[in-house]
Design a protein around this motif. Structure first.
Motif, PDB file in Angstrom:
ATOM      1  N   ALA A 273       0.835  -1.204   0.000  1.00  0.00           N
ATOM      2  CA  ALA A 273       0.000   0.000   0.000  1.00  0.00           C
ATOM      3  C   ALA A 273       0.867   1.249   0.000  1.00  0.00           C
ATOM      4  O   ALA A 273       0.589   2.223  -0.721  1.00  0.00           O
ATOM      5  N   SER A 274       1.939   1.243   0.797  1.00  0.00           N
ATOM      6  CA  SER A 274       2.826   2.394   0.883  1.00  0.00           C
ATOM      7  C   SER A 274       3.504   2.675  -0.449  1.00  0.00           C
ATOM      8  O   SER A 274       3.559   3.817  -0.917  1.00  0.00           O
ATOM      9  N   THR A 275       4.020   1.616  -1.089  1.00  0.00           N
ATOM     10  CA  THR A 275       4.709   1.772  -2.367  1.00  0.00           C
ATOM     11  C   THR A 275       3.765   2.246  -3.465  1.00  0.00           C
ATOM     12  O   THR A 275       4.101   3.123  -4.270  1.00  0.00           O
ATOM     13  N   THR A 276       2.564   1.660  -3.491  1.00  0.00           N
ATOM     14  CA  THR A 276       1.586   2.027  -4.518  1.00  0.00           C
ATOM     15  C   THR A 276       1.173   3.491  -4.390  1.00  0.00           C
ATOM     16  O   THR A 276       1.142   4.239  -5.376  1.00  0.00           O
ATOM     17  N   LEU A 277       0.860   3.899  -3.158  1.00  0.00           N
ATOM     18  CA  LEU A 277       0.434   5.279  -2.926  1.00  0.00           C
ATOM     19  C   LEU A 277       1.571   6.250  -3.198  1.00  0.00           C
ATOM     20  O   LEU A 277       1.376   7.307  -3.810  1.00  0.00           O
ATOM     21  N   SER A 278       2.770   5.899  -2.765  1.00  0.00           N
ATOM     22  CA  SER A 278       3.934   6.758  -2.981  1.00  0.00           C
ATOM     23  C   SER A 278       4.201   6.955  -4.475  1.00  0.00           C
ATOM     24  O   SER A 278       4.469   8.074  -4.928  1.00  0.00           O
ATOM     25  N   ALA A 279       4.101   5.862  -5.232  1.00  0.00           N
ATOM     26  CA  ALA A 279       4.352   5.947  -6.670  1.00  0.00           C
ATOM     27  C   ALA A 279       3.317   6.829  -7.358  1.00  0.00           C
ATOM     28  O   ALA A 279       3.648   7.621  -8.250  1.00  0.00           O
ATOM     29  N   TYR A 280       2.072   6.697  -6.948  1.00  0.00           N
ATOM     30  CA  TYR A 280       0.996   7.481  -7.568  1.00  0.00           C
ATOM     31  C   TYR A 280       1.203   8.971  -7.307  1.00  0.00           C
ATOM     32  O   TYR A 280       1.105   9.802  -8.222  1.00  0.00           O
ATOM     33  N   ILE A 281       1.506   9.323  -6.068  1.00  0.00           N
ATOM     34  CA  ILE A 281       1.663  10.738  -5.716  1.00  0.00           C
ATOM     35  C   ILE A 281       2.945  11.307  -6.316  1.00  0.00           C
ATOM     36  O   ILE A 281       2.974  12.446  -6.805  1.00  0.00           O
ATOM     37  N   SER A 282       4.009  10.522  -6.311  1.00  0.00           N
ATOM     38  CA  SER A 282       5.277  10.982  -6.895  1.00  0.00           C
ATOM     39  C   SER A 282       5.125  11.252  -8.381  1.00  0.00           C
ATOM     40  O   SER A 282       5.714  12.200  -8.918  1.00  0.00           O
ATOM     41  N   LYS A 283       4.329  10.423  -9.042  1.00  0.00           N
ATOM     42  CA  LYS A 283       4.111  10.586 -10.478  1.00  0.00           C
ATOM     43  C   LYS A 283       3.485  11.933 -10.796  1.00  0.00           C
ATOM     44  O   LYS A 283       3.675  12.490 -11.888  1.00  0.00           O
ATOM     45  N   GLU A 284       2.760  12.497  -9.829  1.00  0.00           N
ATOM     46  CA  GLU A 284       2.116  13.796 -10.017  1.00  0.00           C
ATOM     47  C   GLU A 284       3.068  14.955  -9.716  1.00  0.00           C
ATOM     48  O   GLU A 284       2.670  16.116  -9.765  1.00  0.00           O
ATOM     49  N   GLY A 285       4.306  14.645  -9.375  1.00  0.00           N
ATOM     50  CA  GLY A 285       5.299  15.693  -9.183  1.00  0.00           C
ATOM     51  C   GLY A 285       5.561  16.099  -7.746  1.00  0.00           C
ATOM     52  O   GLY A 285       6.328  17.033  -7.488  1.00  0.00           O
ATOM     53  N   TYR A 286       4.966  15.398  -6.797  1.00  0.00           N
ATOM     54  CA  TYR A 286       5.154  15.735  -5.388  1.00  0.00           C
ATOM     55  C   TYR A 286       6.365  14.993  -4.824  1.00  0.00           C
ATOM     56  O   TYR A 286       6.719  13.908  -5.280  1.00  0.00           O
ATOM     57  N   ARG A 287       6.944  15.555  -3.783  1.00  0.00           N
ATOM     58  CA  ARG A 287       8.017  14.880  -3.066  1.00  0.00           C
ATOM     59  C   ARG A 287       7.384  14.017  -1.981  1.00  0.00           C
ATOM     60  O   ARG A 287       6.552  14.502  -1.205  1.00  0.00           O
ATOM     61  N   VAL A 288       7.757  12.766  -1.916  1.00  0.00           N
ATOM     62  CA  VAL A 288       7.108  11.828  -1.008  1.00  0.00           C
ATOM     63  C   VAL A 288       8.135  11.109  -0.143  1.00  0.00           C
ATOM     64  O   VAL A 288       9.187  10.678  -0.636  1.00  0.00           O
ATOM     65  N   SER A 289       7.841  11.006   1.147  1.00  0.00           N
ATOM     66  CA  SER A 289       8.614  10.169   2.056  1.00  0.00           C
ATOM     67  C   SER A 289       7.661   9.155   2.677  1.00  0.00           C
ATOM     68  O   SER A 289       6.460   9.425   2.803  1.00  0.00           O
ATOM     69  N   THR A 290       8.183   7.992   3.058  1.00  0.00           N
ATOM     70  CA  THR A 290       7.339   6.957   3.655  1.00  0.00           C
ATOM     71  C   THR A 290       7.915   6.533   4.998  1.00  0.00           C
ATOM     72  O   THR A 290       9.137   6.521   5.201  1.00  0.00           O
ATOM     73  N   ALA A 291       7.016   6.169   5.901  1.00  0.00           N
ATOM     74  CA  ALA A 291       7.411   5.690   7.220  1.00  0.00           C
ATOM     75  C   ALA A 291       6.541   4.492   7.580  1.00  0.00           C
ATOM     76  O   ALA A 291       5.315   4.590   7.532  1.00  0.00           O
ATOM     77  N   PRO A 292       7.150   3.347   7.960  1.00  0.00           N
ATOM     78  CA  PRO A 292       6.365   2.166   8.304  1.00  0.00           C
ATOM     79  C   PRO A 292       5.902   2.137   9.755  1.00  0.00           C
ATOM     80  O   PRO A 292       5.112   1.279  10.148  1.00  0.00           O
ATOM     81  N   ASP A 293       6.385   3.088  10.561  1.00  0.00           N
ATOM     82  CA  ASP A 293       6.035   3.085  11.988  1.00  0.00           C
ATOM     83  C   ASP A 293       6.170   4.493  12.559  1.00  0.00           C
ATOM     84  O   ASP A 293       6.643   5.418  11.903  1.00  0.00           O
ATOM     85  N   GLY A 294       5.764   4.631  13.815  1.00  0.00           N
ATOM     86  CA  GLY A 294       5.777   5.931  14.466  1.00  0.00           C
ATOM     87  C   GLY A 294       7.161   6.512  14.644  1.00  0.00           C
ATOM     88  O   GLY A 294       7.369   7.721  14.504  1.00  0.00           O
ATOM     89  N   GLU A 295       8.135   5.677  14.959  1.00  0.00           N
ATOM     90  CA  GLU A 295       9.481   6.172  15.196  1.00  0.00           C
ATOM     91  C   GLU A 295      10.081   6.777  13.931  1.00  0.00           C
ATOM     92  O   GLU A 295      10.692   7.849  13.964  1.00  0.00           O
ATOM     93  N   THR A 296       9.902   6.098  12.818  1.00  0.00           N
ATOM     94  CA  THR A 296      10.410   6.633  11.547  1.00  0.00           C
ATOM     95  C   THR A 296       9.682   7.906  11.175  1.00  0.00           C
ATOM     96  O   THR A 296      10.283   8.861  10.655  1.00  0.00           O
ATOM     97  N   MET A 297       8.384   7.953  11.446  1.00  0.00           N
ATOM     98  CA  MET A 297       7.607   9.160  11.175  1.00  0.00           C
ATOM     99  C   MET A 297       8.178  10.347  11.951  1.00  0.00           C
ATOM    100  O   MET A 297       8.337  11.442  11.410  1.00  0.00           O
ATOM    101  N   ARG A 298       8.509  10.131  13.220  1.00  0.00           N
ATOM    102  CA  ARG A 298       9.061  11.214  14.046  1.00  0.00           C
ATOM    103  C   ARG A 298      10.376  11.733  13.467  1.00  0.00           C
ATOM    104  O   ARG A 298      10.621  12.943  13.439  1.00  0.00           O
ATOM    105  N   GLU A 299      11.214  10.820  13.035  1.00  0.00           N
ATOM    106  CA  GLU A 299      12.509  11.222  12.481  1.00  0.00           C
ATOM    107  C   GLU A 299      12.336  12.073  11.230  1.00  0.00           C
ATOM    108  O   GLU A 299      13.016  13.089  11.058  1.00  0.00           O
ATOM    109  N   LEU A 300      11.411  11.670  10.359  1.00  0.00           N
ATOM    110  CA  LEU A 300      11.179  12.416   9.123  1.00  0.00           C
ATOM    111  C   LEU A 300      10.488  13.749   9.393  1.00  0.00           C
ATOM    112  O   LEU A 300      10.837  14.778   8.812  1.00  0.00           O
TER     113      LEU A 300
END
Length: 234
Positions: A16-43
């Motif tokens: 789901a993360s890869t699919t959504l990221s690819a779709y949004i990136s294709k529209e020209g946006y910068r995208v970061s992904t985080a699989p958990d809360g700790e990674t989200m905090r770092e980003l």
């Protein structure tokens, strides 16, 4: 301007993360992904995230606790994503400060449209409009161009984007009863479902910030069967 925005996807399902990221990136946006809360905090700590797509169910902690944490430090746009369709989850998310809520499986095009709409509103929130004024009511001061709220004691009070838009609409129509439909037009810019309680939830959040006794409101007053009115101008 929108295409330069940074979107953070917090989702533990790699497909789901890869699919959504690819779709949004294709529209020209910068995208970061985080699989958990700790990674989200770092980003998020890097300070350049413009919008978060936040899954409620994560492996280390639930999205509600992360939303609460984000709202303590930022008014960044947040769209909650969940596999649950219960109204109570949607209402809780809105009460805690989420800007929108979508249920899996979602239509990718619809989610992207909601994302663009929220980004547009978030960025417009930083544009100073010379034709708008400072509104005062019950000792409070709402500076519409600067999008700030000052309490009667001079303290700055943080508002989410939609809380601000709702309060600004009430202030600009002080003394006039506004229906939920008209307020929804000011707040979200999209049609609401027949059972949508978004306005009631936002009013409840504002009352907890503005009213001395939220259960007995004197500033934002309910007009039964119609809507709400700001009754404390001046």
């Amino acid at each position: 301007m929108l295409a330069n925005s940074h979107i953070l996807i917090v989702e533990d399902d790699p497909v789901a993360s890869t699919t959504l990221s690819a779709y949004i990136s294709k529209e020209g946006y910068r995208v970061s992904t985080a699989p958990d809360g700790e990674t989200m905090r770092e980003l998020f700590a890097k300070g350049d995230v413009d919008l978060i797509l936040l899954d409620i169910s994560l492996p280390d902690e639930d999205g509600f606790s992360l939303l609460r944490e984000v709202r303590r430090q930022s008014e960044v746009g947040v769209i909650m994503v969940t596999g649950k369709a219960e109204d109570v989850d949607r209402i809780v998310a809105l009460e805690m400060g989420a800007d929108d809520y979508v249920v899996k499986p979602f239509n990718m095009r619809e989610l992207f449209a909601r994302t663009k709409n929220l980004l547009r509103r978030t960025q417009l929130a930083h544009v100073v409009r010379k034709d708008e004024a400072v509104k005062r009511f019950s000792g409070w001061t709402l500076n519409i161009p600067r999008r700030t709220l000052m309490s009667p004691t001079g303290d700055d009070v943080r508002l989410t984007m939609f809380e601000f838009e709702l309060l600004a609409a009430l202030c600009q129509n002080a003394g006039r009863v506004m229906t939920r439909d008209s307020l929804m037009d000011h707040v979200s810019g999209r049609d609401r479902a027949a059972n949508d309680r978004t306005i009631d939830v936002l009013v409840g959040r504002l009352r907890r910030k503005l009213e001395a006794t939220p259960a007995d409101p004197r500033i934002i007053v309910t007009v039964q069967g119609v809507g709400y009115v700001l009754a404390g101008e001046g």
